[in-house]
Design a protein around this motif. Structure first.
Motif, mmCIF file in Angstrom:
data_model
loop_
_atom_site.group_PDB
_atom_site.id
_atom_site.type_symbol
_atom_site.label_atom_id
_atom_site.label_comp_id
_atom_site.label_asym_id
_atom_site.label_seq_id
_atom_site.Cartn_x
_atom_site.Cartn_y
_atom_site.Cartn_z
ATOM 1 N N LEU A 68 -22.592 0.209 -45.575
ATOM 2 C CA LEU A 68 -21.314 0.690 -45.969
ATOM 3 C C LEU A 68 -21.521 1.708 -47.049
ATOM 4 C CD1 LEU A 68 -18.196 0.528 -46.047
ATOM 5 C CD2 LEU A 68 -18.669 -1.396 -47.425
ATOM 6 N N ASP A 69 -21.443 2.803 -46.927
ATOM 7 C CA ASP A 69 -21.526 3.866 -48.260
ATOM 8 C C ASP A 69 -23.082 3.738 -48.328
ATOM 9 O OD1 ASP A 69 -18.841 4.656 -47.895
ATOM 10 O OD2 ASP A 69 -18.238 2.973 -49.278
ATOM 11 N N ASP A 70 -23.458 3.552 -49.916
ATOM 12 C CA ASP A 70 -24.738 3.093 -50.236
ATOM 13 C C ASP A 70 -25.360 1.636 -50.067
ATOM 14 O OD1 ASP A 70 -24.619 5.869 -50.836
ATOM 15 O OD2 ASP A 70 -23.943 5.531 -52.842
ATOM 16 N N ASP A 71 -24.413 0.929 -49.540
ATOM 17 C CA ASP A 71 -25.057 -0.366 -49.400
ATOM 18 C C ASP A 71 -25.728 -0.681 -48.284
ATOM 19 O OD1 ASP A 71 -24.122 -1.644 -51.920
ATOM 20 O OD2 ASP A 71 -22.336 -2.205 -51.220
ATOM 21 N N ARG A 72 -26.843 -1.292 -48.160
ATOM 22 C CA ARG A 72 -27.398 -1.489 -46.859
ATOM 23 C C ARG A 72 -28.198 -2.911 -47.042
ATOM 24 N NH1 ARG A 72 -27.895 3.805 -44.885
ATOM 25 N NH2 ARG A 72 -29.106 3.034 -43.019
ATOM 26 N N VAL A 73 -27.542 -3.682 -45.811
ATOM 27 C CA VAL A 73 -28.063 -5.122 -46.193
ATOM 28 C C VAL A 73 -28.665 -5.458 -45.079
ATOM 29 C CG1 VAL A 73 -26.925 -7.552 -45.952
ATOM 30 C CG2 VAL A 73 -25.895 -5.756 -47.199
ATOM 31 N N SER A 74 -29.981 -5.961 -45.173
ATOM 32 C CA SER A 74 -31.204 -6.551 -44.187
ATOM 33 C C SER A 74 -30.264 -7.913 -43.437
ATOM 34 C CB SER A 74 -32.325 -6.640 -44.578
ATOM 35 O OG SER A 74 -32.379 -7.794 -45.653
ATOM 36 N N LEU A 107 -15.744 -5.245 -44.401
ATOM 37 C CA LEU A 107 -16.527 -5.024 -45.616
ATOM 38 C C LEU A 107 -17.940 -5.905 -45.092
ATOM 39 C CD1 LEU A 107 -14.219 -5.720 -48.298
ATOM 40 C CD2 LEU A 107 -14.995 -3.611 -47.735
ATOM 41 N N PRO A 108 -19.208 -5.787 -45.827
ATOM 42 C CA PRO A 108 -20.389 -6.448 -45.356
ATOM 43 C C PRO A 108 -20.004 -7.937 -45.863
ATOM 44 C CG PRO A 108 -20.890 -4.618 -46.788
ATOM 45 C CD PRO A 108 -19.276 -4.557 -46.484
ATOM 46 N N GLU A 109 -19.096 -8.218 -46.677
ATOM 47 C CA GLU A 109 -18.810 -9.754 -46.776
ATOM 48 C C GLU A 109 -18.097 -10.382 -45.788
ATOM 49 O OE1 GLU A 109 -18.475 -7.659 -51.062
ATOM 50 O OE2 GLU A 109 -18.048 -7.130 -48.898
ATOM 51 N N TRP A 110 -17.446 -9.599 -44.783
ATOM 52 C CA TRP A 110 -16.554 -10.312 -43.744
ATOM 53 C C TRP A 110 -17.615 -11.103 -42.917
ATOM 54 C CZ3 TRP A 110 -15.569 -11.743 -39.054
ATOM 55 C CH2 TRP A 110 -14.152 -12.189 -38.740
ATOM 56 N N PRO A 111 -18.502 -10.499 -42.334
ATOM 57 C CA PRO A 111 -19.320 -11.386 -41.414
ATOM 58 C C PRO A 111 -20.294 -12.495 -42.199
ATOM 59 C CG PRO A 111 -20.299 -9.039 -41.545
ATOM 60 C CD PRO A 111 -19.006 -8.838 -42.012
ATOM 61 N N MET A 112 -20.511 -11.974 -43.395
ATOM 62 C CA MET A 112 -21.282 -13.224 -44.289
ATOM 63 C C MET A 112 -20.410 -14.381 -44.253
ATOM 64 S SD MET A 112 -21.549 -14.752 -47.523
ATOM 65 C CE MET A 112 -20.499 -13.424 -48.396
ATOM 66 N N VAL A 113 -19.102 -14.061 -44.745
ATOM 67 C CA VAL A 113 -18.275 -15.431 -44.797
ATOM 68 C C VAL A 113 -17.932 -16.043 -43.562
ATOM 69 C CG1 VAL A 113 -15.827 -15.954 -45.495
ATOM 70 C CG2 VAL A 113 -17.067 -14.225 -46.872
ATOM 71 N N PHE A 114 -17.729 -15.333 -42.395
ATOM 72 C CA PHE A 114 -17.347 -16.021 -41.180
ATOM 73 C C PHE A 114 -18.784 -16.736 -40.805
ATOM 74 C CE2 PHE A 114 -18.161 -15.480 -36.721
ATOM 75 C CZ PHE A 114 -17.147 -15.817 -36.103
ATOM 76 N N PHE A 115 -19.962 -16.387 -41.029
ATOM 77 C CA PHE A 115 -20.973 -17.039 -40.371
ATOM 78 C C PHE A 115 -21.224 -18.197 -41.386
ATOM 79 C CE2 PHE A 115 -22.487 -13.663 -38.185
ATOM 80 C CZ PHE A 115 -22.732 -14.320 -36.730
ATOM 81 N N ALA A 116 -20.691 -18.089 -42.623
ATOM 82 C CA ALA A 116 -20.947 -19.399 -43.716
ATOM 83 C C ALA A 116 -20.249 -20.241 -43.262
ATOM 84 C CB ALA A 116 -20.670 -18.909 -45.028
ATOM 85 N N ILE A 117 -18.969 -19.989 -42.879
ATOM 86 C CA ILE A 117 -17.763 -21.132 -42.386
ATOM 87 C C ILE A 117 -18.279 -21.719 -41.046
ATOM 88 C CG2 ILE A 117 -15.376 -21.439 -42.067
ATOM 89 C CD1 ILE A 117 -14.613 -18.958 -43.732
ATOM 90 N N GLY A 118 -18.493 -21.050 -40.150
ATOM 91 C CA GLY A 118 -18.900 -21.517 -38.956
ATOM 92 C C GLY A 118 -20.199 -22.510 -39.017
ATOM 93 N N ALA A 119 -21.192 -22.167 -40.072
ATOM 94 C CA ALA A 119 -22.356 -22.746 -40.089
ATOM 95 C C ALA A 119 -22.364 -24.338 -40.577
ATOM 96 C CB ALA A 119 -23.503 -21.892 -40.883
#
Length: 576
Positions: A68-74, A107-119
């Motif tokens: 997202l823009d200049d953010d690159r998350v591995s 946002l990059p936060e969306w899948p991160m939050v999604f997986f954290a809840i599901g996990a």
């Protein structure tokens, strides 16, 4: 894209493809399991849970996952952030079966939050980021959410509803004025910081494939959304369904399907839709693909991102494809990396299919599904799409389709119009706290879709109409009764109907037909503003048509929308 539309195509029938791809020991091998006591064909090799899918993605290491823009998350950084947030959620007392609402843009936060809840075995409740405050408030209360995680825009929109929910904890990201909310960045940092988090394992929680994983809201014909309860199996089924559809394309051409490989996807579908989440996000994670995010669609920006990131696949709704094709500066960009443009959720013109192939040298793709089927049930791509541009595709191997008479029992022969029923491991188990509506919609493993359709002798699906009066505007469902209820609340309106009129790029647009009470006045702008104040912007009628007489009705009092459509669709065509 390989040419395979000449003599000798298709190289294999649909039945031969299925037998080859699902053979014992094959990647797409099937097995029968009991789901709520009903024998169901499933993908034997599908991930068992969201936690299992995430754990496997950890092995992708430093491969880029989100841009997202200049953010690159591995992938490694993403896993660290998920594990860190999951630990915080457990510390808050969030656990199995608890509902956690997620309201934000892509946002990059969306899948991160999604997986954290599901996990951790909790149930994620993705909320439509375009909803009004009232719609968001309803879903928070209906789901019984124990926690809200949102972005700054949604926090501001929810200011009034949240004041009436003082006990609801809130975590917010990207907010300059968090108020009572805890900033996500104070817990795990911003995306650029995630790589520096501890490389921790996920909390150990026993999760079964058929445990509830998410509640996705779908607008209901009663005017209020219904929460479809999705299991981990429902969500994970698309990982294999997408792969099966891609392999089927190869075999139909006479080619050997390649091993799954990472792609670069320009993601313009909202994650809060099942298509964006289950049919796009999860299969992309499974293949170690890179997702380039666009929180808000802009065709010029999209062209630049395709060139810069060497995007191989994009799509979502026909609007996206049309705007790329017809952009005046398209020739200035290098789009040679594009291999596929797929979409669903809205009618598309046959000309669009041909132009994706001829103008962009990409493979067109389409499919059919709904929230109640966790998105993909059928798929259509490449040569099959070019041969049947008006079809919605053929079902994946674990899915069954039936066309039934009005009695809901009698199966109709190929080519006959009737109500579409579907079953498979992707069909959800019911609606949240709606036992009567669940019983009416989900029957012995089948879902009655409300769509009027036919199936040809080779199994290809053709949607003829939507019995539930859904207007699909650029991929967003608009249920007529919801808008009509708002119009009826206006003091000047005594009759109202919402109809869909064709639109070349959006598929359809909503137009309201109203009759005012004697002596009452209201113009189109006033009524549009009235709706806009109460519903999401995409539901606002693009035009208001006034009738001097009450709207036409049948003997039972039901408004004859077919007559209104004939009148006003013809009118629009004549004035276009």
């Amino acid at each position: 894209m390989a040419a395979g539309t000449g003599q000798g195509w298709p190289a294999m029938t649909m039945a031969e493809v299925r037998d080859a791809l699902t053979a014992p020991g094959a990647r797409f091998e099937m097995e029968e399991v009991a789901i709520d006591g009903i024998a169901t064909r499933t993908w034997k090799n599908a991930p068992a849970s969201l936690a299992a899918l995430l754990a496997a993605s950890r092995g992708q290491g430093e491969r880029t996952f989100l841009v997202l823009d200049d953010d690159r998350v591995s992938y490694a950084a993403h896993h660290r952030a998920v594990a860190a947030l999951a630990g915080h959620l457990v510390a808050l007392g969030i656990g199995r079966g608890d509902r956690v609402a997620l309201a934000m843009r892509n946002l990059p936060e969306w899948p991160m939050v999604f997986f954290a809840i599901g996990a951790i075995g909790a149930i994620v409740v993705p909320l439509n980021a375009w909803w009004s405050a009232d719609e968001l408030d309803f879903a928070l209360r209906d789901s019984g959410a124990r926690l809200l995680i949102c972005d700054g825009e949604r926090l501001a929109r929810l200011a009034t509803p949240l004041s009436a929910l003082p006990e609801l904890p809130v975590i917010v990201t990207r907010s300059a004025a968090p108020g009572r909310a805890v900033r996500l960045e104070s817990l795990i940092g911003a995306p650029a910081d995630w790589a520096g988090l501890a490389d921790a394992d996920l909390p150990q929680v026993g999760i079964a494939p058929d445990d509830a994983a998410a509640i996705f809201y779908t607008s209901g014909t009663t005017g209020r959304p219904k929460g479809a309860v999705l299991s981990h199996r429902n969500l994970a089924s698309n990982v294999l369904s997408n792969g099966y559809a891609a392999a089927r394309v190869c075999l139909r051409r006479g080619e050997i399907p390649p091993e799954p490989a990472p792609r670069v996807a320009l993601m313009v579908i909202p994650f809060f839709h099942v298509t964006g989440c289950s049919a796009s996000l999860l299969p992309l994670v499974a293949t170690g693909s890179t997702i380039v995010l666009m929180p808000k669609w802009d065709a010029t920006q999209a062209l630049g991102l395709i060139e810069r990131e060497r995007v191989t696949t994009t799509g979502g709704v026909p609007t996206i494809a049309w705007q790329l094709l017809e952009h005046p500066d398209r020739a200035r960009y290098d789009l040679s990396s594009l291999e596929a443009i797929a979409y669903g959720g809205a009618p598309s013109a046959p000309d669009l299919v041909r132009r994706i192939r001829s103008d962009l040298s990409a493979a067109p793709g389409n499919g059919w599904g709904m929230t109640e089927t966790t998105a993909t049930v059928t798929s259509l791509a490449a040569e099959d799409y070019l041969h049947r541009p008006d079809s919605a595709g053929a079902p994946v191997a674990v899915a069954d389709l039936a066309i039934r008479d009005a009695d809901g029992i009698t199966d109709l022969p190929p080519g006959t119009l009737g109500e579409l029923w579907a079953r498979g491991p992707m069909v959800v188990r019911g609606y949240w706290n709606r036992p009567e509506e669940s019983a009416a919609t989900f029957v012995d493993g089948w879902v009655r879709t409300g769509d009027i359709a036919r199936i040809d002798t080779e199994g290809f699906l053709f949607i003829a109409d939507r019995a539930k009066d859904v207007i699909i505007r650029g991929g967003e469902n608009i249920y007529s009764i919801e808008v009509e209820n708002v119009l009826y609340a206006h003091p000047s309106v005594t009759d109202a109907a919402l109809i869909g009129v064709p639109h070349r790029t959006l598929g359809e647009e909503p137009v309201a037909v109203v009759h005012l009470c004697p002596g009452c006045t209201a113009d189109a702008a006033e009524l549009q503003a009235f709706v806009r104040a109460r519903l999401a912007g995409f539901k606002v009628p693009v035009a208001i048509r006034f009738m001097t007489t009450p709207l036409p009705r049948n003997a039972s009092g039901k408004i004859l929308k077919s007559e209104l459509k004939h009148c006003f669709v013809t009118e629009q065509a004549d004035t276009a």
